[in-house]
Design a protein around this motif. Structure first.
Motif, PDB file in Angstrom:
ATOM      1  N   PHE A   1       0.927  -1.070  -0.168  1.00  0.00           N
ATOM      2  CA  PHE A   1       0.026   0.096  -0.018  1.00  0.00           C
ATOM      3  C   PHE A   1       0.905   1.294   0.142  1.00  0.00           C
ATOM      4  N   ARG A   2       0.410   2.281  -0.773  1.00  0.00           N
ATOM      5  CA  ARG A   2       1.112   3.597  -0.820  1.00  0.00           C
ATOM      6  C   ARG A   2      -0.105   4.562  -0.651  1.00  0.00           C
ATOM      7  N   ARG A   3       0.135   5.575   0.045  1.00  0.00           N
ATOM      8  CA  ARG A   3      -0.884   6.698   0.414  1.00  0.00           C
ATOM      9  C   ARG A   3      -1.045   7.779  -0.786  1.00  0.00           C
ATOM     10  N   VAL A   4      -2.163   7.613  -1.081  1.00  0.00           N
ATOM     11  CA  VAL A   4      -2.705   8.925  -2.326  1.00  0.00           C
ATOM     12  C   VAL A   4      -3.041  10.200  -1.663  1.00  0.00           C
ATOM     13  N   ASP A   5      -4.037  10.145  -0.712  1.00  0.00           N
ATOM     14  CA  ASP A   5      -4.294  11.123   0.215  1.00  0.00           C
ATOM     15  C   ASP A   5      -4.717  10.650   1.594  1.00  0.00           C
ATOM     16  N   GLU A   6      -5.255  11.285   2.333  1.00  0.00           N
ATOM     17  CA  GLU A   6      -5.434  10.728   3.882  1.00  0.00           C
ATOM     18  C   GLU A   6      -6.546   9.763   3.943  1.00  0.00           C
ATOM     19  N   HIS A   7      -7.354   9.558   2.878  1.00  0.00           N
ATOM     20  CA  HIS A   7      -8.535   8.641   2.848  1.00  0.00           C
ATOM     21  C   HIS A   7      -8.208   7.582   1.718  1.00  0.00           C
ATOM     22  N   THR A   8      -7.360   7.719   1.017  1.00  0.00           N
ATOM     23  CA  THR A   8      -7.250   6.999  -0.358  1.00  0.00           C
ATOM     24  C   THR A   8      -5.748   6.125  -0.274  1.00  0.00           C
ATOM     25  N   LEU A   9      -5.793   4.945  -0.628  1.00  0.00           N
ATOM     26  CA  LEU A   9      -4.492   4.142  -0.703  1.00  0.00           C
ATOM     27  C   LEU A   9      -4.485   3.709  -2.288  1.00  0.00           C
ATOM     28  N   LEU A  10      -3.374   3.440  -2.724  1.00  0.00           N
ATOM     29  CA  LEU A  10      -3.291   2.664  -3.997  1.00  0.00           C
ATOM     30  C   LEU A  10      -2.584   1.438  -3.465  1.00  0.00           C
ATOM     31  N   GLY A  11      -3.157   0.369  -3.898  1.00  0.00           N
ATOM     32  CA  GLY A  11      -2.908  -1.175  -3.500  1.00  0.00           C
ATOM     33  C   GLY A  11      -2.314  -1.863  -4.642  1.00  0.00           C
ATOM     34  N   CYS A  12      -1.055  -2.594  -4.301  1.00  0.00           N
ATOM     35  CA  CYS A  12      -0.577  -3.359  -5.679  1.00  0.00           C
ATOM     36  C   CYS A  12      -0.500  -4.841  -4.888  1.00  0.00           C
ATOM     37  N   MET A  13      -1.054  -5.824  -5.672  1.00  0.00           N
ATOM     38  CA  MET A  13      -1.081  -7.108  -5.110  1.00  0.00           C
ATOM     39  C   MET A  13       0.004  -7.998  -5.865  1.00  0.00           C
ATOM     40  N   ASP A  14       0.918  -8.304  -5.180  1.00  0.00           N
ATOM     41  CA  ASP A  14       2.077  -9.202  -5.473  1.00  0.00           C
ATOM     42  C   ASP A  14       1.892 -10.712  -5.158  1.00  0.00           C
ATOM     43  N   LEU A  15       1.464 -11.199  -6.309  1.00  0.00           N
ATOM     44  CA  LEU A  15       1.014 -12.907  -6.302  1.00  0.00           C
ATOM     45  C   LEU A  15       2.298 -13.633  -7.012  1.00  0.00           C
ATOM     46  N   ARG A  16       2.708 -14.475  -6.434  1.00  0.00           N
ATOM     47  CA  ARG A  16       3.886 -15.169  -6.958  1.00  0.00           C
ATOM     48  C   ARG A  16       3.648 -15.634  -8.398  1.00  0.00           C
ATOM     49  N   GLY A  17       4.506 -15.192  -9.360  1.00  0.00           N
ATOM     50  CA  GLY A  17       4.048 -15.741 -10.789  1.00  0.00           C
ATOM     51  C   GLY A  17       3.151 -14.900 -11.963  1.00  0.00           C
ATOM     52  N   ALA A  18       2.776 -14.009 -11.187  1.00  0.00           N
ATOM     53  CA  ALA A  18       1.619 -12.996 -11.950  1.00  0.00           C
ATOM     54  C   ALA A  18       2.215 -11.352 -11.883  1.00  0.00           C
ATOM     55  N   PRO A  19       1.872 -10.730 -12.822  1.00  0.00           N
ATOM     56  CA  PRO A  19       1.983  -9.362 -13.011  1.00  0.00           C
ATOM     57  C   PRO A  19       1.422  -8.746 -11.596  1.00  0.00           C
ATOM     58  N   PRO A  20       1.854  -7.378 -11.397  1.00  0.00           N
ATOM     59  CA  PRO A  20       1.119  -6.618 -10.296  1.00  0.00           C
ATOM     60  C   PRO A  20      -0.234  -6.485 -10.521  1.00  0.00           C
ATOM     61  N   TYR A  21      -1.199  -6.418  -9.715  1.00  0.00           N
ATOM     62  CA  TYR A  21      -2.523  -6.192  -9.985  1.00  0.00           C
ATOM     63  C   TYR A  21      -2.677  -5.047  -9.064  1.00  0.00           C
ATOM     64  N   PHE A  22      -3.542  -4.055  -9.687  1.00  0.00           N
ATOM     65  CA  PHE A  22      -3.638  -2.579  -8.835  1.00  0.00           C
ATOM     66  C   PHE A  22      -5.020  -2.496  -8.544  1.00  0.00           C
ATOM     67  N   PHE A  23      -5.223  -1.796  -7.222  1.00  0.00           N
ATOM     68  CA  PHE A  23      -6.640  -1.425  -6.653  1.00  0.00           C
ATOM     69  C   PHE A  23      -6.471  -0.419  -5.910  1.00  0.00           C
ATOM     70  N   VAL A  24      -7.553   0.230  -5.640  1.00  0.00           N
ATOM     71  CA  VAL A  24      -7.625   1.612  -4.969  1.00  0.00           C
ATOM     72  C   VAL A  24      -8.729   1.347  -3.762  1.00  0.00           C
ATOM     73  N   LEU A  25      -8.075   1.813  -2.662  1.00  0.00           N
ATOM     74  CA  LEU A  25      -8.942   1.672  -1.437  1.00  0.00           C
ATOM     75  C   LEU A  25      -9.382   2.954  -0.655  1.00  0.00           C
ATOM     76  N   GLU A  26     -10.567   3.214  -0.422  1.00  0.00           N
ATOM     77  CA  GLU A  26     -11.047   4.371   0.016  1.00  0.00           C
ATOM     78  C   GLU A  26     -11.475   4.028   1.652  1.00  0.00           C
ATOM     79  N   ALA A  27     -11.065   4.996   2.586  1.00  0.00           N
ATOM     80  CA  ALA A  27     -11.494   4.508   4.018  1.00  0.00           C
ATOM     81  C   ALA A  27     -12.943   4.810   4.054  1.00  0.00           C
ATOM     82  N   ASP A  28     -13.872   3.898   4.557  1.00  0.00           N
ATOM     83  CA  ASP A  28     -15.189   4.086   5.013  1.00  0.00           C
ATOM     84  C   ASP A  28     -15.358   4.906   6.070  1.00  0.00           C
ATOM     85  N   ARG A  29     -16.151   5.982   6.018  1.00  0.00           N
ATOM     86  CA  ARG A  29     -16.196   7.078   6.847  1.00  0.00           C
ATOM     87  C   ARG A  29     -17.431   6.790   8.151  1.00  0.00           C
ATOM     88  N   ALA A  30     -17.340   6.927   9.106  1.00  0.00           N
ATOM     89  CA  ALA A  30     -18.538   6.826  10.153  1.00  0.00           C
ATOM     90  C   ALA A  30     -19.876   7.757   9.807  1.00  0.00           C
TER      91      ALA A  30
END
Length: 186
Positions: free
Chosen positions: A157-186
């Motif tokens: 994970f790397r931080r995009v902003d206070e509530h957003t992350l860029l994720g990179c899945m590292d699976l053995r034998g596969a290219p990186p897979y990217f996703f974005v996570l946003e914090a749920d707010r109460a």
């Protein structure tokens, strides 16, 4: 505007330019510009979306009703949350997902993913945490990494902003897979 604020705006704008799809090289280059986040900083429930890069999994998680991830503590992580047909968010045991065959799943099954996953959720569900967080070095930077308990996968994970992350899945034998996570707010 402070330097951190201007960097956040630049990062947020760049992510918007890359979404919903970009070249793998562009996603990697963007990931490399983002600041690290410490494992101890990741808490709560996060809603996810894919950043398509031509990966065999592109479209599969979202089509299946993937919701995101939940970080209860560094040792208690629910790596795969899905939205059940009744709208409830449930944790799924990743070792019950056939990651090794994702590139062989017929397009029609991907398209009907929510129906297929909805029917399978009772068998895939777990109440136990199935991953943990550690600070690991990836692409020359020490950042939060989520290690799956039973699979050769680390999500970084790397931080995009206070509530957003860029994720990179590292699976053995596969290219990186990217996703974005946003914090749920109460």
């Amino acid at each position: 505007m402070r330097d951190n604020d201007s960097m956040t705006v630049i990062s947020t704008d760049r992510l918007a330019e890359l979404e919903p799809a970009c070249a793998l090289a562009d996603a990697l280059a963007f990931f490399d510009t983002l600041p690290a986040i410490r494992a101890e900083e990741l808490t709560g429930r996060w809603h996810g979306r894919e950043l398509a890069t031509g990966h065999p999994m592109d479209g599969l998680l979202e089509a299946s009703g993937w919701y995101g991830k939940q970080f209860d503590s560094v040792d208690e992580v629910h790596p795969l949350l899905f939205r059940a047909p009744n709208g409830k968010i449930v944790s799924v045991d990743p070792r019950r997902i056939p990651f090794g065959i994702v590139d062989k799943i017929p397009e029609g099954v991907v398209t009907r993913g929510r129906q297929v996953m909805g029917a399978a959720l009772p068998a895939l569900r777990t109440r136990k945490a199935r991953a943990r967080l550690r600070n690991v070095e990836y692409r020359g930077v020490v950042t939060a990494g989520m290690s799956y308990d039973h699979l050769p996968i680390i999500d970084l994970f790397r931080r995009v902003d206070e509530h957003t992350l860029l994720g990179c899945m590292d699976l053995r034998g596969a290219p990186p897979y990217f996703f974005v996570l946003e914090a749920d707010r109460a």
